[in-house]
Design a protein around this motif. Structure first.
Motif, mmCIF file in Angstrom:
data_model
loop_
_atom_site.group_PDB
_atom_site.id
_atom_site.type_symbol
_atom_site.label_atom_id
_atom_site.label_comp_id
_atom_site.label_asym_id
_atom_site.label_seq_id
_atom_site.Cartn_x
_atom_site.Cartn_y
_atom_site.Cartn_z
ATOM 1 N N LEU A 249 37.915 40.213 49.777
ATOM 2 C CA LEU A 249 37.518 38.860 50.195
ATOM 3 C C LEU A 249 37.866 38.590 51.650
ATOM 4 C CD1 LEU A 249 38.664 36.914 47.011
ATOM 5 C CD2 LEU A 249 36.330 37.591 47.635
ATOM 6 N N GLU A 250 36.976 37.909 52.349
ATOM 7 C CA GLU A 250 37.193 37.679 53.783
ATOM 8 C C GLU A 250 37.372 36.219 54.175
ATOM 9 O OE1 GLU A 250 34.368 39.733 56.184
ATOM 10 O OE2 GLU A 250 34.796 41.682 55.270
ATOM 11 N N THR A 251 36.687 35.309 53.508
ATOM 12 C CA THR A 251 36.791 33.899 53.913
ATOM 13 C C THR A 251 38.046 33.266 53.319
ATOM 14 O OG1 THR A 251 35.552 33.082 52.020
ATOM 15 C CG2 THR A 251 34.266 33.697 53.955
ATOM 16 N N ARG B 95 28.265 35.927 55.068
ATOM 17 C CA ARG B 95 29.658 36.228 54.692
ATOM 18 C C ARG B 95 30.060 35.507 53.404
ATOM 19 N NH1 ARG B 95 30.118 36.493 60.398
ATOM 20 N NH2 ARG B 95 30.460 34.246 60.489
ATOM 21 N N CYS B 96 29.588 34.284 53.259
ATOM 22 C CA CYS B 96 29.879 33.563 52.001
ATOM 23 C C CYS B 96 29.207 34.249 50.810
ATOM 24 C CB CYS B 96 29.407 32.110 52.094
ATOM 25 S SG CYS B 96 30.450 31.097 53.162
ATOM 26 N N ALA B 97 28.005 34.713 51.005
ATOM 27 C CA ALA B 97 27.293 35.376 49.908
ATOM 28 C C ALA B 97 27.994 36.684 49.530
ATOM 29 C CB ALA B 97 25.830 35.632 50.295
ATOM 30 N N LYS B 98 28.442 37.415 50.527
ATOM 31 C CA LYS B 98 29.171 38.674 50.270
ATOM 32 C C LYS B 98 30.470 38.378 49.512
ATOM 33 C CE LYS B 98 27.191 42.235 52.752
ATOM 34 N NZ LYS B 98 26.983 43.619 52.358
ATOM 35 N N ASP B 99 31.202 37.378 49.981
ATOM 36 C CA ASP B 99 32.441 37.015 49.293
ATOM 37 C C ASP B 99 32.149 36.520 47.877
ATOM 38 O OD1 ASP B 99 34.240 37.754 51.200
ATOM 39 O OD2 ASP B 99 35.097 35.751 51.486
ATOM 40 N N ALA B 100 31.040 35.841 47.715
ATOM 41 C CA ALA B 100 30.674 35.337 46.382
ATOM 42 C C ALA B 100 30.475 36.501 45.413
ATOM 43 C CB ALA B 100 29.398 34.501 46.474
ATOM 44 N N ASP B 101 29.866 37.560 45.888
ATOM 45 C CA ASP B 101 29.662 38.756 45.059
ATOM 46 C C ASP B 101 31.005 39.268 44.537
ATOM 47 O OD1 ASP B 101 28.515 41.051 43.916
ATOM 48 O OD2 ASP B 101 28.630 42.173 45.804
ATOM 49 N N LYS B 102 31.998 39.306 45.405
ATOM 50 C CA LYS B 102 33.324 39.818 45.025
ATOM 51 C C LYS B 102 34.083 38.816 44.151
ATOM 52 C CE LYS B 102 32.693 43.511 47.379
ATOM 53 N NZ LYS B 102 32.336 44.715 46.601
ATOM 54 N N LEU B 103 34.017 37.552 44.533
ATOM 55 C CA LEU B 103 34.767 36.543 43.778
ATOM 56 C C LEU B 103 34.199 36.406 42.358
ATOM 57 C CD1 LEU B 103 36.926 34.378 43.545
ATOM 58 C CD2 LEU B 103 35.431 32.785 44.775
ATOM 59 N N GLU B 104 32.888 36.497 42.264
ATOM 60 C CA GLU B 104 32.275 36.424 40.925
ATOM 61 C C GLU B 104 32.782 37.577 40.074
ATOM 62 O OE1 GLU B 104 30.113 36.063 37.550
ATOM 63 O OE2 GLU B 104 30.075 37.912 38.694
ATOM 64 N N CYS B 105 32.864 38.740 40.665
ATOM 65 C CA CYS B 105 33.351 39.908 39.926
ATOM 66 C C CYS B 105 34.796 39.693 39.472
ATOM 67 C CB CYS B 105 33.230 41.147 40.812
ATOM 68 S SG CYS B 105 33.705 42.668 39.986
ATOM 69 N N LEU B 106 35.588 39.114 40.340
ATOM 70 C CA LEU B 106 36.986 38.836 39.982
ATOM 71 C C LEU B 106 37.067 37.849 38.816
ATOM 72 C CD1 LEU B 106 39.943 38.245 42.370
ATOM 73 C CD2 LEU B 106 39.471 36.569 40.584
ATOM 74 N N LEU B 107 36.257 36.789 38.878
ATOM 75 C CA LEU B 107 36.287 35.810 37.783
ATOM 76 C C LEU B 107 35.896 36.474 36.460
ATOM 77 C CD1 LEU B 107 34.542 32.734 39.496
ATOM 78 C CD2 LEU B 107 36.999 33.111 39.177
ATOM 79 N N GLN B 108 34.864 37.294 36.533
ATOM 80 C CA GLN B 108 34.407 37.968 35.314
ATOM 81 C C GLN B 108 35.484 38.928 34.791
ATOM 82 O OE1 GLN B 108 31.355 37.435 33.451
ATOM 83 N NE2 GLN B 108 32.889 38.427 32.171
ATOM 84 N N ALA B 109 36.161 39.598 35.701
ATOM 85 C CA ALA B 109 37.226 40.515 35.294
ATOM 86 C C ALA B 109 38.353 39.762 34.593
ATOM 87 C CB ALA B 109 37.761 41.276 36.505
ATOM 88 N N VAL B 110 38.688 38.588 35.106
ATOM 89 C CA VAL B 110 39.710 37.765 34.434
ATOM 90 C C VAL B 110 39.219 37.380 33.039
ATOM 91 C CG1 VAL B 110 40.925 35.556 34.472
ATOM 92 C CG2 VAL B 110 40.705 36.883 36.581
ATOM 93 N N GLU B 111 37.964 37.016 32.931
ATOM 94 C CA GLU B 111 37.420 36.623 31.626
ATOM 95 C C GLU B 111 37.417 37.793 30.642
ATOM 96 O OE1 GLU B 111 34.510 33.063 33.330
ATOM 97 O OE2 GLU B 111 33.804 35.127 33.307
#
Lengths: 194, 194, 194, 194, 194, 194
Positions: F163-165, F128-144
């Motif tokens: 995001l779930e966690t 679940r952390c790895a799945k959320d990491a995939d999404k959170l990384e995408c969000l950070l990149q989108a902000v950048e």
């Protein structure tokens, strides 16, 4: 003799390949960081020409054909930016086409020369659609680059003002208020993933 | 209603603009560092198709027209590399074209659907020329990338083997022994600078 | 009035910034995938000019100064490739410089106009060193691109043949047999890491 | 012996060629997608230095000369970003220049070492103009990248605050309110196409 | 307090994003035209580390974990090329990690500091696998760039000589004689398209 | 036999190298001009996964390990954009992993297959952390990318919603109001240059 004519046809195909390498100079000047090539522009221009011709009751095949070749002389003339036109006097497209097709089998020579002549003369509905397609394509691209952060208003204004057919003017006005990726978001909603 | 149809035509023009952004996947895999776009490829393919059709006694306008659209479904299907074809089952080009043209004025819908259908069926000389143009263009590009340092022999072999028309086979054989910029060096020698 | 003159000086600085965006057309034609800019080329050309002038007993500052500006007219004339010179008739560098400097404070106008005139006239040792620097720089770059996979032999040959000073010819001959990164490997061996 | 000295001069020219490959690190950090090279920056810096020197009553040739070389040590020191300066202790530019010029003919060695020393000492008007040119060039580039979509305000503020000469401060203030391409639009209006 | 700790964790994630923007300096020097990023390199390095650890009987998760972070200090230290190591004295990775993790919740701080310390000390099998992975990854990339036209022999030699584990040496030797895309050609032959 | 198994391990390392060449398709569609690679994304995703796992009380090594491989099947499946998922039916990641690892030594096969299976099943905290990491990384990149001029709001919204966690949701909310380079400006102020 025949092989010599084939060789000239082949050379022409290598020559137009340069259009993939040449970036559209206007976008370089505008500061777009990885601008489209002349070939990129020409591809969509031909499709725009087909669409405009269909809407205007002209031949889509012929309009697309004229548009396909409308910048092919730039392999030798390059894509001179507006500021450059004050300082460079260019040979005519007819002269360049003549040089590009010399030694080809007669049919090909006539085919390519004929497309150039019709496009320049602007005497047919198809030529007018192809000319408008060149401008409308530029406007669409300017809207897209604007979405990506570059100020392209000057290109939008100039392109819009140059359009002559009703269909091109209608589509251009719609384009200014339409997000370039709207089609995609709508398609996603209406069609389920496999 | 009419504006809605115009909007769908406009959306199609924005959609095909994606072909400028998508790089040809095969060259990415091969390691070409700034590969051509699908639009780049499609532009020369349409010109190659016109040349082949003229040499084969078919209609250059129609062959170019078919070639112009031959990869337009890749806005939705993407350019799946060979290895990917073992793992992705794609919708047909007909289905994609149907979705791309839904809501357009009937004439446009028929025009675009007709081009797709004729190209796929390969039942006309023009379709065969357009198909060969797709392969010959790839071969020319492979020769050009080879000149620029990348090993593209596999692409050359595959493209050569797929050609069906006499004209395409003749030009391909010549292409293997002809420097892509030879035309330019010869033009420079035969024509004085202004 | 003074602010107007300052504005013209500022505009000139923005204008020469275009040289960072324009890629050297010859390398685009050759197929180099991310070619250097005109500014890139001009920077090393000025350094080469200083070195040649020192070796030839001329003024390094003046030679570098002439070289620094030797392509600045290309903001308006663009970098026309060889094939293009057959089809484009360009205004003189003097005319462009005149337009670029109109409205500037008189001292600046004379400074920039004087550099252009001296370089073109080739009547001084410094101008000859700057001209040779332009060619020698091109040769060095061609050797470097050759190392990176592109066939640039035609550029090497043409540049070599155009050199006039003894120093440039000596360095060029050495350059053909010297790896561009040899200095680095030798520096690494002779100096320990901190 | 003489050939050995020539070889060292040649190696220096290959070495400064690295400045074309190294991108300015600050812009990489800022997220500019295809940032300028150190050579790009150095070229306009030298031109800015000449203009400032002329306006300040100093020698344009000397100021440009100093600016031309002001980042040449970065072939070995690299362009360390601000954050990096907290973690990397660099050798002096004098030490690098010493290593870069060892084995060269004495005149060249003095020429290059002298430029470095004068620039660093900041004791002459020409050195002050060259230093200000480095900052003003950065400010102009920051304004240009801002036009192209990237947030570069921090670079504008820092550069502006560092300027020391009257001329540089005047031009910088004008620059903040002047569109980078205004010169071009005005030139187009005032001069007819050929 | 907790939000402050979260903010520091977030800042770290933004910071390591810089590794996507920084190109590997060695390849820039070698003249690769669009070189990989530090993140690109680090990703495959972590996978190589996992594979080596499995082959060497160590923990793949831990080896991959160490490799994942092995260049994360380069956000502040940059990727100094070999020649630069003679001129730049860098803070230790421990000092940088300390600064990068200050203010984080204690567990995270220990996690990241512990990975850095274990990697540097090279006292565990996992650290040795991660170190070898760094070198083997570089060798694989050098072979790939060689296929794409750049001379990377110096990088191949250096990487090969630095390998310490049996598994890394075995794979490296195989790599020198194996085409990077061979797996793909074989996969295509053994598995039919859908 | 053993060499054959080594060869399969090596081939896998060459195969995952493709992830450096493939750009993330979503950003290409969005119009980012030089988008990150899949490897770029995967590298930070693994780091995000480690951070989330530590905050969530799961194993950072295992979460990072799962994340490291989460897109490795895309060497064969490619990174299909959203619109493409309506038209392409993909083989399962399990099938691809099976093909990628066939012929490897048994331990490696189990290692890679196990990571894929655990990630897909989402049955563990690490997955679940790895799945959320995939999404959170995408969000950070989108902000950048938003900071760099591209409109990426759609990507931000989609990632946030997935995001779930608790930890991922907390960091994501902070990320929306935090400048991506704030860490750097603060570090510069708090630590003097050497």
């Amino acid at each position: 003799m025949e092989e010599q004519q084939d060789l000239r046809a082949l050379d022409y195909l290598y020559e137009v390949g340069l259009l993939k390498r040449y970036k559209r100079t206007g976008w370089v000047v505008a500061g777009v960081s990885s601008p489209e090539s002349i070939a990129d522009h020409s591809h969509r221009t031909a499709i725009v020409a087909a669409v405009l011709a269909e809407l205007e009751g002209a031949s889509p095949e012929r309009a697309a054909f004229l548009a396909l070749f409308h910048d092919t002389q730039e392999t030798r003339l390059t894509d001179v930016p507006y500021i450059g036109k004050r300082y460079l006097k260019a040979a005519s497209n007819a002269e360049v086409t003549e040089d590009q097709t010399v030694g080809m089998v007669e049919g090909l020579r006539r085919l390519l020369g004929g497309a150039e002549a019709e496009y320049e003369a602007k005497g047919t509905a198809e030529a007018r659609c192809a000319k408008d397609a060149d401008k409308l394509e530029c406007l669409l691209q300017a809207v897209e680059y604007r979405e990506q952060g570059t100020d392209t208003q000057a290109w939008i204004d100039t392109s819009l003002a140059a359009l002559e057919t009703d269909s091109a003017q209608r589509l251009a006005k719609l384009a200014l208020g339409r997000a370039p990726l709207a089609w995609m978001h709508e398609a996603r909603d209406s069609k389920p993933a496999r």
